[in-house]
Design an enzyme around this catalytic site. Structure first.
Site, mmCIF file in Angstrom:
data_model
loop_
_atom_site.group_PDB
_atom_site.id
_atom_site.type_symbol
_atom_site.label_atom_id
_atom_site.label_comp_id
_atom_site.label_asym_id
_atom_site.label_seq_id
_atom_site.Cartn_x
_atom_site.Cartn_y
_atom_site.Cartn_z
ATOM 1 N N GLY A 1 7.036 5.818 -6.052
ATOM 2 C CA GLY A 1 7.527 6.844 -5.142
ATOM 3 C C GLY A 1 8.119 6.193 -3.911
ATOM 4 C CD GLN B 1 7.857 4.264 1.600
ATOM 5 O OE1 GLN B 1 7.948 5.149 0.750
ATOM 6 N NE2 GLN B 1 7.230 3.125 1.360
ATOM 7 C CB CYS C 1 2.483 1.489 0.295
ATOM 8 S SG CYS C 1 3.777 2.257 1.273
ATOM 9 C CG LEU C 2 7.772 0.250 -2.867
ATOM 10 C CD1 LEU C 2 9.141 0.795 -3.242
ATOM 11 C CD2 LEU C 2 7.429 -0.965 -3.707
ATOM 12 C CG HIS D 1 1.338 7.013 -1.194
ATOM 13 N ND1 HIS D 1 0.509 5.893 -1.202
ATOM 14 C CD2 HIS D 1 2.517 6.578 -0.673
ATOM 15 C CE1 HIS D 1 1.161 4.864 -0.692
ATOM 16 N NE2 HIS D 1 2.383 5.246 -0.371
ATOM 17 C CD GLU D 2 5.823 8.063 -1.929
ATOM 18 O OE1 GLU D 2 6.390 7.808 -0.851
ATOM 19 O OE2 GLU D 2 5.309 7.172 -2.638
ATOM 20 C CG HIS E 1 5.216 7.200 3.264
ATOM 21 N ND1 HIS E 1 5.073 6.080 4.044
ATOM 22 C CD2 HIS E 1 4.915 6.807 2.003
ATOM 23 C CE1 HIS E 1 4.698 5.050 3.289
ATOM 24 N NE2 HIS E 1 4.589 5.465 2.041
#
Ligand code: NI
Length: 157
Positions: free
Chosen positions: A46, A51, A88-89, A130-131, A134
């Site tokens: 995701g 991000q 996470c990226l 999670h997204e 963000h």
């Protein structure tokens, strides 16, 4: 489509609250296409617009081969609990356990502004939570049961 740089933890923009998307226009579609490409390039499940440095409420996900774009997502109900390890990226070199709801229902719009509702269990629910976090400037390390380990290894917040 183009790859965009992924903002890493420590950058203050990742901690800001994103604004709702108002215009479902070509610049949104370009953003979503770029986010999709950037997510796949980095083997992510995701990616949220902040991000890639865009403080708008848009996310892309790919869980078990199901790709979806969610604009202005709102989690309207949740059930149960589930603990799994996340990454996470935006957070390199750390994975940690996070407690999330087992099942969620999310309301969102597609890229043309049409509303839809999606119900997700387990990893789909986890990924969406999670997204969506963000979009509110929240990162998984904040909630991780392994946050101490992260801090001990010198991780920034
Ligand atoms: Ni993330």
């Amino acid at each position: 489509m183009a790859l965009r740089n992924v903002v890493k933890i420590g950058e203050s923009s990742l901690r800001k609250k994103s604004k709702p998307v108002k215009d479902f226009d070509e610049s949104l579609w370009e953003l979503l296409d770029d986010m999709k490409e950037t997510m796949y390039q980095n083997d992510g499940m995701g990616l949220a617009a902040p991000q890639v440095g865009v403080l708008r409420r848009a996310i892309v996900i790919d869980v078990n081969g199901m790709f979806a774009e969610l604009i202005n997502p709102e989690i309207i109900s949740q059930k149960g609990e589930d603990i799994e390890e996340e990454g996470c990226l935006s957070v390199e070199n750390f994975r940690g356990r996070v407690k999330r709801p087992y099942e969620i229902t999310v309301k969102a719009c597609d890229r043309y502004g049409y509303p839809f509702t999606l119900k997700g269990e387990k990893w789909l629910a986890r990924c969406i939570c999670h997204e969506v976090d963000h979009l509110d400037g929240i990162l998984f390390v904040d909630k991780s049961l392994d946050k101490d380990k992260y801090i001990k290894q010198g991780g920034s917040l």
